[in-house]
Motif scaffolding. Structure first.
Motif, PDB file in Angstrom:
ATOM      1  N   PHE A   1       0.831  -1.195   0.000  1.00 16.03           N
ATOM      2  CA  PHE A   1       0.000   0.000   0.000  1.00 16.03           C
ATOM      3  C   PHE A   1       0.877   1.261   0.000  1.00 16.03           C
ATOM      4  O   PHE A   1       0.707   2.160  -0.823  1.00 16.03           O
TER       5      PHE A   1
ATOM      6  N   GLU B   1      -2.990  -3.868  -3.966  1.00 13.96           N
ATOM      7  CA  GLU B   1      -2.535  -3.120  -2.799  1.00 13.96           C
ATOM      8  C   GLU B   1      -1.887  -1.812  -3.225  1.00 13.96           C
ATOM      9  O   GLU B   1      -2.134  -0.761  -2.642  1.00 13.96           O
TER      10      GLU B   1
ATOM     11  N   PHE C   1      -5.357   6.219  -2.637  1.00 16.50           N
ATOM     12  CA  PHE C   1      -5.225   6.987  -1.405  1.00 16.50           C
ATOM     13  C   PHE C   1      -4.445   8.279  -1.662  1.00 16.50           C
ATOM     14  O   PHE C   1      -4.874   9.384  -1.296  1.00 16.50           O
TER      15      PHE C   1
ATOM     16  N   ARG D   1      -6.279  10.878  -3.641  1.00 16.47           N
ATOM     17  CA  ARG D   1      -7.254  11.582  -2.825  1.00 16.47           C
ATOM     18  C   ARG D   1      -6.558  12.685  -2.008  1.00 16.47           C
ATOM     19  O   ARG D   1      -7.037  13.802  -1.913  1.00 16.47           O
TER      20      ARG D   1
ATOM     21  N   THR E   1     -12.458  -0.524  -2.283  1.00 17.72           N
ATOM     22  CA  THR E   1     -11.843   0.798  -2.395  1.00 17.72           C
ATOM     23  C   THR E   1     -12.903   1.700  -2.996  1.00 17.72           C
ATOM     24  O   THR E   1     -13.964   1.246  -3.424  1.00 17.72           O
ATOM     25  N   TRP E   2     -12.583   2.968  -3.001  1.00 16.15           N
ATOM     26  CA  TRP E   2     -13.516   3.878  -3.636  1.00 16.15           C
ATOM     27  C   TRP E   2     -12.753   4.742  -4.616  1.00 16.15           C
ATOM     28  O   TRP E   2     -11.837   5.433  -4.207  1.00 16.15           O
TER      29      TRP E   2
ATOM     30  N   LYS F   1     -14.294   1.458  -6.933  1.00 20.50           N
ATOM     31  CA  LYS F   1     -13.853   0.077  -7.038  1.00 20.50           C
ATOM     32  C   LYS F   1     -12.823  -0.074  -8.155  1.00 20.50           C
ATOM     33  O   LYS F   1     -12.935   0.567  -9.202  1.00 20.50           O
TER      34      LYS F   1
END
Lengths: 338, 338
Positions: B227, B253, B260, B263, B287-288, B290
Motif C-alpha cells: 500500500f 494493494e 489513497f 485523494r 476501495t472507492w 472500485k
DNA sequence: ATAACAATTGACAGCGCTGTCATTTAATAA
DNA sequence: TTATTAAATGACAGCGCTGTCAATTGTTAT
C-alpha cells in the motif's frame, strides 16, 4: 544422514526404548539421572519422535485441528500462525479445516473428520465456539476443545475458554467518541448470531449509560460483518432526523463501508463525522483516513489457545481454565473532535 | 461404530488384506471381479485407510505441504482451500508451512521439515517457486514439487509448473487503458525480485509497443507490493513534468495506495486519473472507486496444482507437465475515458 | 491335453512407536 | 540385617498398513 529412531536413542543412552518413550512423553517415573542420559542422546542425534508411529501406536494422537468458517482472511492467517507456533514447540501437527458452519450436516462432518484422522483436539473460533450442541458433541467423543469466544465468563465448563472482552473494549471505543464531544453516536451491528456483535453493542450502551446519555434505538442499525452492510448502515443513519456525528462500526469491514458511503454522500471524515471500527485488521490502516479501531492480539491468543489445548490432550487437566483478553483502543485518523 | 480397518474389509470381501491394499492404491494387477468385490466391501464399511499407518508402513507418504511466505492473506486462504479440496478427494493430508523466504537457513529448515514429517510433495508459490536452487534441493530429495509461477514457459523440467501468464494479462489491462484514450500511462512495479512484476511490466511495454507508443522510463516506478509503495509511487508520478493520466499498479494493494495518494492530492478518480490494479483481491471491491483489475482463479489454480502434485507422488509421471492460466480483465470504476 | 509362462493372490515381516505387564532395583520398615 | 513395599526399568505384543517374495491361479502355445 538418516533420521534417528527411538532405537538409536535407546542404544546410545544404554536404556530400553520404553524408557526413551517415557522421557519423550514427560512421564514421571524416570530417575533424574536416567532422564538426563536420554536427553543427552536425544540432543546428540537430534531425535524427534515419528508422528505417524505415535499416532498409530498410542491411544492419544498428536494431531490437532483448527476448524473454522472463514470470517476474515487476516484473522484466519493470524490464528493459523499462532496455533502452528504452539504446535511446533510441542511436536504436534496441525490440520486446518475450513468449512461452512451453516451446512446442515456440519456436526457430522466434523465428527467424522475427527474420528477419521484421530484428532486429539480442536481449536474453535466463532461461530463454532458459540455452538453449544456442537461443542458438546465433540467433547463427548473425548476430543479436547479450546474455545475462543466473546464475553467475560465461560458459558459452561465443557472446555477451557479464551474470552475476548468485547464489552470492555467497545466501552472504551465509545468512551473515546464521547470524550471527543459526540452526543449522537450511531452503532452498526454485526448480526445477532455473533456474540461479539452483541457484546460490543452492550459495551456501547454501557458507555452511554455511564455518561448519563440516552440510548436512541434509531441510531442502532442491525447489520452484518461486511463492507456492504457498512455502506447501507451509514446511509440509513445519515437519513435519520437526528443525524449521528459519530458512528461506531462493529468491525473494520463495516467501518470501511461506512467510510465509503460517507464519501459518496460528500461527508468529510472526521470533520463532519467520526467513524470507528473494531479488530484492527490490516486494511483498517489502508482506508482513508486510517481507522480508529480496537486491537486484539490474535496471533498471541491463538498460540495461547493451542498451548492450552495441547495441555488438555497431554493430561486430562482442569476444564475450567479461562483466560481473558481485552482488545485495546487504537486511535487513528477517522475519529475527531466534534 | 468403531472405525473399519483393512482387516474388516478383507474379511468381508473374502480376500487377503494385501489385495485390499492393492485396490486402495489403484494397483493394476487385480482382477476386475476381485476389485469389485473389494470395492463393495469398502463402501459397505465406509472404509478409509488409516493415514498414520500408511505413512508408517509405506515408503511413500500421503502428506503434502504448502510452503509459503505469506504474500497476501486472501491469496493464501484461496490457495489453502484449493489444495485442501484436492487432498480431500484423494485422501491426502495437508500441512501448512508459513515461513520467511529470506531467512538464511530457510532451505535447511524446509529440508528438515520435509524429512521429519515424511512429506511426499510440496506446493510452491512465489517466491519459493522462483528460487531454483531451493527447488533443486527439494527435488533431489525425491520429494515431488509443483510450482505456481509467473511466465509462459517453465524455466526447467524439475517439476510440473502452473504458469500464470501475467504478461498477457498486463497487456490487456494496458490495452484497456489505451482504448480509453490514455497516452501517458504510468506503471508502479512490485519489485524486481518478483517474476510477476517483471512479467507485468513486460506486458505493459508490449501493449504500448503494439500501439506504436513510446515507453517513457520516467513513468515507470520501481516499487514493491505494498500500500505504502502505491502511495509513494503515485505521488512521484504526479510530480513528473509529463503527468500520466492513467496508472497501472502492479497489484491491488499498490493500486489502493495510489488511490489513497490521489485523494490526498485532490485528484478525482477516474475523471482526472485512471488507476488499474491486478489480482482482484477482495479489497479491490472495497476501495472507492472500485478497482479495475485482473482476476486469477486462485482456488482453481491451487486445486489443479495439488492434483498434479498428488499425481506425481502416486506414479513418477512426466515432470514436464505445464498448464497455463491467463488472468482476466475485470473492468470496474477506477478507470475511465480520458 | 500339457508344458511354460504370465497374471493374481496371499503369507508374513516390519515401519517406529506406545500399552501392558513382568522384572529389577532402590527405599523403607521391622 | 532382612523382609516388605514402592519406584524404575525392560520385554514384548501390536497399532494398520505396505513391501517382499512365494504360492496359486489362469492363459497361451505346443
Amino acid at each position: 544422514m538418516i533420521k534417528a529412531t527411538i532405537n538409536d536413542v535407546a542404544k546410545l543412552a544404554g536404556v530400553s526404548i520404553k524408557t526413551v518413550s517415557r522421557v519423550m512423553n514427560n512421564e514421571i517415573s524416570v530417575r533424574q539421572t536416567t532422564r538426563e542420559k536420554v536427553q543427552v542422546a536425544v540432543a546428540e542425534l537430534s531425535y524427534q519422535p515419528n508422528l505417524a508411529a505415535r499416532n498409530l501406536a498410542g491411544t492419544k494422537s498428536f494431531s490437532i485441528a483448527y476448524v473454522y468458517d472463514n470470517p476474515n482472511a487476516y484473522y484466519v492467517i493470524d490464528m493459523q500462525e499462532g496455533i502452528l507456533s504452539a504446535c511446533k514447540k510441542q511436536g504436534y501437527e496441525l490440520l486446518i479445516h475450513p468449512c461452512n458452519s451453516k451446512a446442515d450436516n456440519i456436526t457430522e462432518e466434523i465428527v467424522n473428520m475427527v474420528k477419521q484422522s484421530r484428532i486429539a483436539g480442536l481449536v474453535l473460533t466463532p461461530p463454532f465456539s458459540e455452538m453449544p450442541e456442537f461443542v458438546k458433541r465433540i467433547t463427548d467423543l473425548d476430543v479436547k476443545v479450546v474455545r475462543i469466544m466473546s464475553g467475560d465468563v465461560a458459558p459452561d465448563n465443557l472446555s477451557p475458554c479464551i474470552m475476548i472482552n468485547d464489552h470492555a473494549a467497545a466501552l472504551s471505543i465509545t468512551q473515546h467518541l464521547i470524550d471527543l464531544g459526540h452526543k449522537n453516536i450511531g452503532f452498526i451491528a454485526g448480526g445477532a448470531e455473533h456474540k461479539s456483535s452483541i457484546e460490543r453493542l452492550q459495551g456501547y450502551k454501557q458507555a452511554l449509560s455511564n455518561n448519563q446519555m440516552m440510548v436512541n434505538e434509531n441510531l442502532i442499525i442491525e447489520g452484518e460483518y461486511s463492507f456492504e452492510s457498512g455502506v447501507h448502515g451509514a446511509k440509513q443513519l445519515m437519513a435519520e432526523d437526528i443525524k449521528p456525528t459519530a458512528i461506531f462500526s462493529c468491525n473494520d469491514e463495516i467501518a470501511a463501508g461506512a467510510l465509503f458511503a460517507a464519501r459518496l454522500m460528500g461527508i468529510a471524515i472526521p470533520e463532519q463525522l467520526s467513524i470507528a471500527g473494531f479488530e484492527n485488521s490490516p486494511f483498517s490502516r489502508q482506508t482513508w483516513p486510517k481507522l480508529t479501531t480496537a486491537h486484539q492480539p490474535n496471533r498471541k491468543i491463538a498460540e495461547d489457545a493451542a498451548s492450552l489445548l495441547i495441555g488438555q490432550t497431554r493430561n486430562q487437566s482442569n476444564k475450567n481454565i479461562m483466560t481473558q483478553y481485552t482488545p485495546e483502543l487504537v486511535i487513528r485518523d477517522s475519529t475527531g473532535q466534534l
